[in-house]
Structures are given as structure tokens and as C-alpha cells.
Design an enzyme around this catalytic site. Structure first.
Site, short mmCIF file in Angstrom:
data_model
loop_
_atom_site.label_atom_id
_atom_site.label_comp_id
_atom_site.label_asym_id
_atom_site.label_seq_id
_atom_site.Cartn_x
_atom_site.Cartn_y
_atom_site.Cartn_z
N CYS A 84 44.46 34.63 90.14
CA CYS A 84 45.53 34.92 89.18
C CYS A 84 46.87 34.31 89.60
CB CYS A 84 45.69 36.43 88.99
SG CYS A 84 44.21 37.18 88.26
N HIS A 90 45.39 36.06 78.64
CA HIS A 90 44.68 37.28 78.29
C HIS A 90 44.86 37.57 76.80
CE1 HIS A 90 44.03 38.49 82.45
NE2 HIS A 90 45.30 38.21 82.69
N ASP A 148 53.70 38.06 71.90
CA ASP A 148 52.53 37.38 71.35
C ASP A 148 52.68 35.86 71.41
OD1 ASP A 148 49.98 37.28 70.17
OD2 ASP A 148 50.84 37.09 68.16
N HIS A 149 51.64 35.22 71.95
CA HIS A 149 51.58 33.77 72.12
C HIS A 149 52.75 33.24 72.94
CE1 HIS A 149 48.44 34.17 69.12
NE2 HIS A 149 47.98 33.03 69.60
N HIS A 188 47.22 31.66 83.61
CA HIS A 188 45.98 32.00 82.90
C HIS A 188 46.36 32.93 81.75
CE1 HIS A 188 46.59 35.29 85.76
NE2 HIS A 188 45.89 36.05 84.93
N HIS A 204 50.28 34.09 81.77
CA HIS A 204 51.18 34.43 82.87
C HIS A 204 50.59 33.96 84.18
CE1 HIS A 204 49.25 38.39 84.44
NE2 HIS A 204 48.34 37.71 83.78
N GLU A 220 44.40 44.83 79.81
CA GLU A 220 44.46 43.41 80.15
C GLU A 220 43.10 42.78 79.82
OE1 GLU A 220 46.32 41.26 83.86
OE2 GLU A 220 44.26 41.86 84.28
#
Length: 144
Positions: free
Chosen positions: A42, A50, A88-89, A48, A23, A133
Site C-alpha cells: 500500500c 479502492h 469521489d474519483h 492504489h 491513495h 475500504e
């Protein structure tokens, strides 16, 4: 005599899942300079990633027949539908319509997960959503 007979015992049940997503923290309400000042690195235009951890806690009465607040298989399926499939992903900002107009902070990720789970779980079952996070940056949301 069994002391538990007639008692309505309540418990909390938690389950953890992990997902990976990228994100960018960026608010269209702020200028480029303000975004950089507020969100720092960020706000990188390329985003970037997580490896998030999410702990979902439900609560309710312990069923006297099954001994469970909820079958863990059911909770796992609810979490798969509400968390893993949509997040996810994924690039949260580009792949998840909710974040088209909402800054993808961890606070808002927790709200998103809460709202998704609320649609699936029995009424009143959801107690809290805890989103890691990182190991040091954690948000707890209880629907308030």
C-alpha cells in the site's frame, strides 16, 4: 387508545454511499524503509485505488408529525456534500487538502467524513460513520 401518544421514541437511520478514490499509505515521519515495512504494497509510490462504501448513521427522536428522524432526501444531500463531492474519483493525497498532512488510512478517511458531516448535520444527530475500504477491511468511527 394509541399507546405511543406522549412517548418520545428514538431511532437510528442509516444511508449507504459508494465512492472510488486512490491513495498511497505513506508517512513523512518514517523513512522509505520504515514506510515499506509498515504499509507494505500500500506504500507503492504510484498509489492504489479502492471502491469505498460508507454507511452513515444518525439518531434522534422520531418526529410525531412526519414519522421520521430525518428526511432521507436531506441526509442524501448532506452525504453528497460531505463525502461524494470531496472524495469521489479523487487522489486523496493530492486532491483533498486534509490529507496533505494526514496519512490517508481508512481510519483517517472515517474521521474526515465525520468532521465534514458534523459541520452540516443538526447538532447531536450523527451517531457513527462506517467505512468499508474492502469487504474485509472496515472502520467504525463514532467521534471518540
Amino acid at each position: 387508545m394509541n399507546a405511543a401518544v406522549g412517548l418520545r421514541r428514538r431511532a437510528r437511520l442509516s444511508r449507504l454511499v459508494s465512492f472510488s478514490a486512490s491513495h498511497r499509505l505513506h508517512s513523512p515521519s518514517l523513512s522509505a524503509e520504515e514506510n515499506l515495512k509498515v504499509f507494505g504494497k500500500c506504500n507503492n509510490p504510484n498509489g492504489h485505488g479502492h471502491n469505498y462504501k460508507v454507511v452513515v448513521t444518525i439518531h434522534g427522536e422520531i418526529d410525531p408529525v412526519t414519522g421520521m428522524v430525518m428526511n432521507l432526501t436531506d441526509l442524501k444531500e448532506y452525504m453528497e456534500e460531505a463525502i461524494m463531492k470531496p472524495l469521489d474519483h479523487k487522489n486523496l493525497d493530492l486532491d483533498v487538502p486534509y490529507f496533505a498532512d494526514v496519512v490517508s488510512t481508512t481510519e483517517n478517511v472515517a474521521v474526515y467524513i465525520w468532521e465534514n458531516l458534523q459541520r452540516l448535520l443538526p447538532v447531536g444527530a450523527l451517531y457513527k460513520v462506517k467505512v468499508y475500504e474492502t469487504d474485509n477491511n472496515i472502520v467504525v468511527y463514532k467521534g471518540e
